[in-house]
Design a protein around this motif. Structure first.
Motif, PDB file in Angstrom:
ATOM      1  N   ARG A  21     117.644  25.429  27.867  1.00 53.86           N
ATOM      2  CA  ARG A  21     118.725  24.440  27.845  1.00 53.86           C
ATOM      3  C   ARG A  21     118.731  23.634  29.136  1.00 53.86           C
ATOM      4  NH1 ARG A  21     122.550  25.016  23.898  1.00 53.86           N
ATOM      5  NH2 ARG A  21     122.345  26.886  22.595  1.00 53.86           N
ATOM      6  N   ILE A  22     118.932  22.338  28.987  1.00 57.08           N
ATOM      7  CA  ILE A  22     119.002  21.424  30.123  1.00 57.08           C
ATOM      8  C   ILE A  22     120.295  20.629  30.008  1.00 57.08           C
ATOM      9  CG2 ILE A  22     117.952  19.435  31.271  1.00 57.08           C
ATOM     10  CD1 ILE A  22     115.250  20.368  30.240  1.00 57.08           C
ATOM     11  N   THR A  23     120.982  20.473  31.126  1.00 54.47           N
ATOM     12  CA  THR A  23     122.188  19.650  31.186  1.00 54.47           C
ATOM     13  C   THR A  23     121.923  18.459  32.093  1.00 54.47           C
ATOM     14  OG1 THR A  23     123.608  21.591  30.907  1.00 54.47           O
ATOM     15  CG2 THR A  23     124.638  19.598  31.794  1.00 54.47           C
ATOM     16  N   ILE A  24     122.249  17.273  31.612  1.00 53.82           N
ATOM     17  CA  ILE A  24     122.089  16.052  32.395  1.00 53.82           C
ATOM     18  C   ILE A  24     123.475  15.510  32.723  1.00 53.82           C
ATOM     19  CG2 ILE A  24     121.161  13.704  32.465  1.00 53.82           C
ATOM     20  CD1 ILE A  24     119.121  14.562  30.356  1.00 53.82           C
ATOM     21  N   ILE A  25     123.755  15.319  34.009  1.00 58.35           N
ATOM     22  CA  ILE A  25     125.024  14.721  34.443  1.00 58.35           C
ATOM     23  C   ILE A  25     124.692  13.384  35.082  1.00 58.35           C
ATOM     24  CG2 ILE A  25     127.083  14.993  35.870  1.00 58.35           C
ATOM     25  CD1 ILE A  25     126.640  18.010  35.801  1.00 58.35           C
ATOM     26  N   LEU A  72     118.804  24.523  33.576  1.00 52.37           N
ATOM     27  CA  LEU A  72     118.472  23.449  34.514  1.00 52.37           C
ATOM     28  C   LEU A  72     119.526  22.365  34.406  1.00 52.37           C
ATOM     29  CD1 LEU A  72     116.632  21.743  36.388  1.00 52.37           C
ATOM     30  CD2 LEU A  72     115.379  21.033  34.339  1.00 52.37           C
ATOM     31  N   VAL A  73     120.065  21.929  35.543  1.00 46.79           N
ATOM     32  CA  VAL A  73     121.011  20.811  35.576  1.00 46.79           C
ATOM     33  C   VAL A  73     120.360  19.673  36.351  1.00 46.79           C
ATOM     34  CG1 VAL A  73     123.270  19.983  36.327  1.00 46.79           C
ATOM     35  CG2 VAL A  73     123.025  22.330  35.471  1.00 46.79           C
ATOM     36  N   LEU A  74     120.170  18.557  35.684  1.00 48.65           N
ATOM     37  CA  LEU A  74     119.668  17.344  36.324  1.00 48.65           C
ATOM     38  C   LEU A  74     120.876  16.514  36.716  1.00 48.65           C
ATOM     39  CD1 LEU A  74     116.775  16.503  33.821  1.00 48.65           C
ATOM     40  CD2 LEU A  74     116.571  17.569  36.079  1.00 48.65           C
ATOM     41  N   LEU A  75     121.086  16.373  38.010  1.00 50.19           N
ATOM     42  CA  LEU A  75     122.332  15.784  38.523  1.00 50.19           C
ATOM     43  C   LEU A  75     122.063  14.498  39.281  1.00 50.19           C
ATOM     44  CD1 LEU A  75     125.402  16.014  39.256  1.00 50.19           C
ATOM     45  CD2 LEU A  75     124.681  17.361  41.239  1.00 50.19           C
ATOM     46  N   GLU A  76     122.738  13.436  38.872  1.00 48.21           N
ATOM     47  CA  GLU A  76     122.788  12.196  39.662  1.00 48.21           C
ATOM     48  C   GLU A  76     124.025  12.290  40.544  1.00 48.21           C
ATOM     49  OE1 GLU A  76     122.666   9.384  41.724  1.00 48.21           O
ATOM     50  OE2 GLU A  76     121.212   8.770  40.190  1.00 48.21           O
ATOM     51  N   HIS A  77     123.838  12.157  41.862  1.00 47.45           N
ATOM     52  CA  HIS A  77     124.975  12.388  42.759  1.00 47.45           C
ATOM     53  C   HIS A  77     125.969  11.243  42.758  1.00 47.45           C
ATOM     54  CE1 HIS A  77     123.790   9.674  46.103  1.00 47.45           C
ATOM     55  NE2 HIS A  77     122.590   9.893  45.652  1.00 47.45           N
ATOM     56  N   ALA A  97     122.813  28.311  37.437  1.00 43.02           N
ATOM     57  CA  ALA A  97     121.990  27.169  37.046  1.00 43.02           C
ATOM     58  C   ALA A  97     121.064  26.753  38.188  1.00 43.02           C
ATOM     59  CB  ALA A  97     122.874  25.988  36.649  1.00 43.02           C
ATOM     60  N   THR A  98     119.936  26.193  37.821  1.00 37.05           N
ATOM     61  CA  THR A  98     119.040  25.578  38.792  1.00 37.05           C
ATOM     62  C   THR A  98     119.348  24.094  38.816  1.00 37.05           C
ATOM     63  OG1 THR A  98     117.265  27.188  38.473  1.00 37.05           O
ATOM     64  CG2 THR A  98     116.638  25.048  39.361  1.00 37.05           C
ATOM     65  N   VAL A  99     119.792  23.587  39.960  1.00 42.10           N
ATOM     66  CA  VAL A  99     120.174  22.178  40.080  1.00 42.10           C
ATOM     67  C   VAL A  99     119.021  21.392  40.684  1.00 42.10           C
ATOM     68  CG1 VAL A  99     121.781  20.529  41.111  1.00 42.10           C
ATOM     69  CG2 VAL A  99     122.603  22.778  40.355  1.00 42.10           C
ATOM     70  N   VAL A 100     118.668  20.303  40.026  1.00 41.11           N
ATOM     71  CA  VAL A 100     117.672  19.369  40.539  1.00 41.11           C
ATOM     72  C   VAL A 100     118.332  18.002  40.644  1.00 41.11           C
ATOM     73  CG1 VAL A 100     115.503  18.161  40.053  1.00 41.11           C
ATOM     74  CG2 VAL A 100     115.672  20.611  39.638  1.00 41.11           C
ATOM     75  N   LEU A 101     118.311  17.433  41.829  1.00 43.77           N
ATOM     76  CA  LEU A 101     118.866  16.089  42.017  1.00 43.77           C
ATOM     77  C   LEU A 101     117.912  15.080  41.401  1.00 43.77           C
ATOM     78  CD1 LEU A 101     121.292  14.698  43.485  1.00 43.77           C
ATOM     79  CD2 LEU A 101     119.697  14.249  45.364  1.00 43.77           C
ATOM     80  N   VAL A 122     114.252  17.729  44.240  1.00 46.55           N
ATOM     81  CA  VAL A 122     114.757  16.367  44.127  1.00 46.55           C
ATOM     82  C   VAL A 122     113.683  15.531  43.442  1.00 46.55           C
ATOM     83  CG1 VAL A 122     115.603  14.323  45.335  1.00 46.55           C
ATOM     84  CG2 VAL A 122     116.099  16.606  46.249  1.00 46.55           C
ATOM     85  N   LEU A 123     114.083  14.792  42.408  1.00 46.00           N
ATOM     86  CA  LEU A 123     113.178  13.894  41.718  1.00 46.00           C
ATOM     87  C   LEU A 123     113.772  12.496  41.736  1.00 46.00           C
ATOM     88  CD1 LEU A 123     112.257  16.011  38.542  1.00 46.00           C
ATOM     89  CD2 LEU A 123     110.847  15.641  40.578  1.00 46.00           C
ATOM     90  N   HIS A 124     112.927  11.519  42.029  1.00 46.21           N
ATOM     91  CA  HIS A 124     113.386  10.130  41.935  1.00 46.21           C
ATOM     92  C   HIS A 124     113.309   9.690  40.482  1.00 46.21           C
ATOM     93  CE1 HIS A 124     113.524   5.751  42.636  1.00 46.21           C
ATOM     94  NE2 HIS A 124     114.219   6.103  43.705  1.00 46.21           N
ATOM     95  N   LYS A 125     114.200   8.791  40.106  1.00 48.44           N
ATOM     96  CA  LYS A 125     114.253   8.372  38.704  1.00 48.44           C
ATOM     97  C   LYS A 125     113.021   7.603  38.251  1.00 48.44           C
ATOM     98  CE  LYS A 125     119.201   8.476  37.763  1.00 48.44           C
ATOM     99  NZ  LYS A 125     120.401   7.711  37.339  1.00 48.44           N
ATOM    100  N   THR A 126     112.184   7.222  39.179  1.00 51.13           N
ATOM    101  CA  THR A 126     110.936   6.563  38.797  1.00 51.13           C
ATOM    102  C   THR A 126     109.813   7.567  38.550  1.00 51.13           C
ATOM    103  OG1 THR A 126     110.325   6.299  41.135  1.00 51.13           O
ATOM    104  CG2 THR A 126     111.499   4.471  40.082  1.00 51.13           C
ATOM    105  N   CYS A 127     110.102   8.862  38.645  1.00 54.87           N
ATOM    106  CA  CYS A 127     109.053   9.858  38.414  1.00 54.87           C
ATOM    107  C   CYS A 127     108.611   9.798  36.951  1.00 54.87           C
ATOM    108  CB  CYS A 127     109.555  11.257  38.765  1.00 54.87           C
ATOM    109  SG  CYS A 127     110.748  11.962  37.609  1.00 54.87           S
ATOM    110  N   SER A 128     107.438  10.305  36.696  1.00 58.55           N
ATOM    111  CA  SER A 128     106.894  10.280  35.341  1.00 58.55           C
ATOM    112  C   SER A 128     107.552  11.343  34.471  1.00 58.55           C
ATOM    113  CB  SER A 128     105.383  10.515  35.373  1.00 58.55           C
ATOM    114  OG  SER A 128     105.099  11.831  35.816  1.00 58.55           O
ATOM    115  N   LEU A 129     107.515  11.119  33.158  1.00 59.50           N
ATOM    116  CA  LEU A 129     108.034  12.121  32.227  1.00 59.50           C
ATOM    117  C   LEU A 129     107.246  13.414  32.371  1.00 59.50           C
ATOM    118  CD1 LEU A 129     109.878  12.951  29.913  1.00 59.50           C
ATOM    119  CD2 LEU A 129     108.185  11.985  28.329  1.00 59.50           C
TER     120      LEU A 129
END
Length: 246
Positions: A21-25, A72-77, A97-101, A122-129
């Protein structure tokens, strides 16, 4: 809160394991929904939480994230009116949860602040899928995301930035009220003659105040002084009704 549809297949090889399961905020719903679809196609179950919903607060966002049970939580700050989402990192991490910015910011200090509070990468939004899916799979498999050296470097950058911000704020506190008003006018784009005219004082008076501002802020130019004030989100006091004087 907005929820992405559950994936039809299990993540990983052969579909033998339960899907992770992945959560996107993220308040950018077009981005978040597109990302959710892409991750679901890879076998993950994804929940998208919109911090911009009416009546949303950090508490409701946190509660929704905990209910989603994302490993996994993908979080935009940057959470719009809710402010800095980094305040959620420690609480989400405490839940297991494992939080990745996942952010548009390139500021190493901001990345370091997230890592210091418990984010694992931390991943930038321009990273590849491919990179994003690889991160999700590593979380699913319990593998580390960031080297110790990378973490240490980012945290060091965060501490250095914190120290510099504190130093700037301390210097701003040295300004007199009138100097603060002049600096506020400079931040608004006003020129020295305009400041003098609007406050019914001599241009020489304002120039003297500007020189004092530069000295106290340890700045070499008006532009540098204004930049320092903006950097720490400083705002001038409400101007008094009487005019500025020397």
């Amino acid at each position: 809160m907005h929820h992405g549809a559950a994936a039809a297949k299990a993540a990983g090889d052969g579909g033998n394991r339960r899907p992770a399961r992945i959560t996107i905020i993220d308040g950018h719903l077009l981005f978040a929904d597109s990302l959710a679809l892409a991750l679901e196609s890879e076998g993950f179950i994804v929940t998208v939480i919109d911090p911009g919903e009416p009546q949303a607060s950090l508490a409701t966002v946190l509660a929704a994230a905990l209910r989603s049970a994302g490993r996994l939580v993908l979080l935009e700050h940057r959470l719009g009116l809710l402010g800095d989402g980094l305040r959620l990192v420690t609480l989400l991490t405490a839940s297991g949860a494992t939080v990745v910015l996942l952010t548009e910011s390139t500021a190493q200090a901001r990345w370091g602040a997230a890592v210091h509070q418990g984010a694992k990468d931390v991943l930038h939004k321009t990273c590849s899928l491919e990179e994003l899916v690889g991160t999700a799979r590593r979380v699913r498999d319990g593998l580390p995301l960031m080297s110790r050296q990378q973490r240490a470097a980012l945290i060091e950058a965060a501490f250095a930035d914190r120290d510099e911000v504190q130093a700037i704020r301390a210097r701003l506190d040295r300004l007199t009220r009138r100097e603060m008003q002049v600096l506020g006018a400079l931040m608004s784009g006003d020129l020295v003659p305009e400041i003098a005219r609007s406050n019914v004082v001599a241009v020489a008076t304002v120039r003297t105040q500007v020189k004092s501002i530069l000295y106290k802020l340890e700045s070499t130019s008006q532009l540098a002084a204004v930049g320092a004030a903006h950097r720490v989100d400083w705002r001038p006091p409400v101007p008094p009704t009487r005019a500025l004087t020397a």
